[in-house]
Design a protein around this motif. Structure first.
Motif, mmCIF file in Angstrom:
data_model
loop_
_atom_site.group_PDB
_atom_site.id
_atom_site.type_symbol
_atom_site.label_atom_id
_atom_site.label_comp_id
_atom_site.label_asym_id
_atom_site.label_seq_id
_atom_site.Cartn_x
_atom_site.Cartn_y
_atom_site.Cartn_z
ATOM 1 N N ARG A 103 -25.628 104.890 -9.437
ATOM 2 C CA ARG A 103 -26.833 104.568 -8.668
ATOM 3 C C ARG A 103 -28.084 104.610 -9.553
ATOM 4 O O ARG A 103 -29.052 103.885 -9.304
ATOM 5 C CB ARG A 103 -27.005 105.552 -7.501
ATOM 6 N N SER A 192 -16.697 94.621 -7.412
ATOM 7 C CA SER A 192 -17.483 93.393 -7.274
ATOM 8 C C SER A 192 -18.837 93.677 -6.620
ATOM 9 O O SER A 192 -18.887 94.321 -5.558
ATOM 10 C CB SER A 192 -16.721 92.371 -6.428
ATOM 11 N N PRO A 193 -19.927 93.217 -7.222
ATOM 12 C CA PRO A 193 -21.252 93.401 -6.598
ATOM 13 C C PRO A 193 -21.341 92.750 -5.224
ATOM 14 O O PRO A 193 -22.106 93.204 -4.370
ATOM 15 C CB PRO A 193 -22.212 92.737 -7.594
ATOM 16 N N GLU A 194 -20.557 91.688 -5.022
ATOM 17 C CA GLU A 194 -20.581 91.014 -3.716
ATOM 18 C C GLU A 194 -20.071 91.936 -2.620
ATOM 19 O O GLU A 194 -20.579 91.910 -1.484
ATOM 20 C CB GLU A 194 -19.728 89.737 -3.765
ATOM 21 N N LEU A 196 -20.309 95.260 -2.540
ATOM 22 C CA LEU A 196 -21.358 96.246 -2.269
ATOM 23 C C LEU A 196 -22.525 95.601 -1.531
ATOM 24 O O LEU A 196 -23.125 96.223 -0.641
ATOM 25 C CB LEU A 196 -21.831 96.870 -3.585
ATOM 26 N N GLU A 197 -22.841 94.367 -1.903
ATOM 27 C CA GLU A 197 -23.931 93.670 -1.218
ATOM 28 C C GLU A 197 -23.583 93.400 0.236
ATOM 29 O O GLU A 197 -24.417 93.542 1.128
ATOM 30 C CB GLU A 197 -24.235 92.360 -1.946
ATOM 31 N N ALA A 198 -22.317 93.045 0.488
ATOM 32 C CA ALA A 198 -21.881 92.813 1.865
ATOM 33 C C ALA A 198 -21.979 94.098 2.683
ATOM 34 O O ALA A 198 -22.363 94.069 3.868
ATOM 35 C CB ALA A 198 -20.453 92.289 1.875
ATOM 36 N N ARG A 200 -24.134 96.533 2.178
ATOM 37 C CA ARG A 200 -25.557 96.769 2.466
ATOM 38 C C ARG A 200 -26.060 95.854 3.577
ATOM 39 O O ARG A 200 -26.857 96.271 4.427
ATOM 40 C CB ARG A 200 -26.373 96.573 1.188
ATOM 41 N N ILE A 201 -25.604 94.613 3.580
ATOM 42 C CA ILE A 201 -26.017 93.673 4.631
ATOM 43 C C ILE A 201 -25.516 94.145 5.988
ATOM 44 O O ILE A 201 -26.198 94.001 7.014
ATOM 45 C CB ILE A 201 -25.496 92.258 4.306
ATOM 46 N N ASP A 202 -24.329 94.741 6.000
ATOM 47 C CA ASP A 202 -23.776 95.259 7.264
ATOM 48 C C ASP A 202 -24.429 96.561 7.698
ATOM 49 O O ASP A 202 -24.058 97.132 8.728
ATOM 50 C CB ASP A 202 -22.269 95.475 7.120
ATOM 51 N N THR A 209 -21.248 103.644 1.839
ATOM 52 C CA THR A 209 -20.712 102.762 0.805
ATOM 53 C C THR A 209 -19.816 103.527 -0.156
ATOM 54 O O THR A 209 -18.734 103.062 -0.532
ATOM 55 C CB THR A 209 -21.863 102.091 0.033
#
Length: 302
Positions: A103, A192-194, A196-198, A200-202, A209
């Motif tokens: 982080r 995959s950053p995708e 983790l990004e998904a 955060r979006i949720d 996470t």
């Protein structure tokens, strides 16, 4: 002119006949060392474990001698308690610190912290124990005020037999955890950053996470760490041996199983029983590794 008659053609032909020869060369060097310093000594120990002083087959006699020794059960208890503290501390704090390091990567602190975590590992086991002996003596320690705050006024009070599992855990964590933190940090970077990004979006926060995505994806790395840490921790030797010499026998020469094996071989001149203890440690390590690998589906494709 045939293409095989040119230097490039001949090199290509050699690569076809022996694909991956560079990789095989590296593996061969490792395999040679593994056989010389792993397989051969193991076979040698197994041979001694099942023979007597006259090189005659002794069956399980050496194992019975080791198990019936009055020091054996106590040594097993000491090592088991140390492993409980060591593995729990390793899993909890290594994973937590690796997540924190991950982080902080975006804030530019990651590289400095990785170096800070890894530095204690540069000390050899014996050197790290000597550093800790200095730190744990209230008479000379730079943190003597903390030791006295906990009610410890002398070195003997600090290294009382009941405190040793915790002290050995601190020493082992200080010297060995840094490398594992870096390994876990590298494993976190493969997520995959995708994904983790998904999360955060949720609406998932940092804790959700980590608990629901990052830690499950670290499962195989954690299992790998536990297997190696168990194998190394079960062979506890340097720390109690040096502490025994520095404290005039407070820890005892037979605190751990490896110390007991050493004592059988070099004090009692009983190599067969010493080898039996070593073989028992090997079998326990293999069984524990097998349980962790099968129960965690370590080799299953993700």
């Amino acid at each position: 002119m045939s293409s095989l008659s040119t230097p490039d053609g001949r090199a290509a032909a050699r690569r076809v006949r022996w694909p991956g020869r560079a990789g095989h060369g590296f593996v061969a060097a490792y395999a040679t060392l593994l056989v010389a310093f792993g397989v051969v000594p193991t076979a040698y120990a197994i041979y001694f474990a099942f023979t007597d002083a006259g090189a005659n087959f002794a069956g399980l006699r050496n194992f019975v001698t080791a198990a019936s020794d009055f020091r054996f059960a106590a040594a097993v208890g000491h090592v088991a308690l140390y492993l409980l503290f060591w593995l729990a501390a390793l899993v909890v704090f290594v994973v937590a610190l690796a997540l924190l390091l991950h982080r902080l990567a975006a804030r530019g602190l990651s590289r400095a912290l990785r170096l800070l975590y890894y530095l204690p590992g540069a000390l050899a086991g014996a050197a790290s124990v000597l550093v800790w002996l200095f730190m744990l003596d209230p008479a000379v320690s730079p943190v003597s005020f903390l030791l006295r705050a906990f009610g410890f006024g002398t070195f003997g009070e600090v290294i009382a037999i009941d405190h040793l599992p915790v002290l050995f855990t601190l020493i082992a964590f200080w010297t060995g955890a840094g490398g594992w933190i870096v390994v876990m940090y590298g494993a976190l970077n493969t997520i995959s950053p995708e994904v983790l990004e998904a999360a955060r979006i949720d609406g998932a926060g940092g804790w959700s996470t980590a608990w629901r995505i990052q830690i499950p994806l670290l499962r195989k790395w954690i299992v790998y760490m536990v297997i190696l840490a168990f194998a190394g921790g079960a062979q506890l030797f340097v720390e109690p041996q040096l502490l025994s010499q520095a404290s005039v026998g407070v820890a005892g020469r037979d605190y751990s199983l490896n110390q007991l094996s050493y004592d059988f071989a070099f004090q009692n001149n009983n190599v067969g029983t010493a080898a039996a203890v070593s073989v028992e440690l090997l079998v326990v390590g293999l069984v524990v590794a097998g349980v962790f690998v099968t129960r965690s589906r370590f080799f299953d494709a993700d």
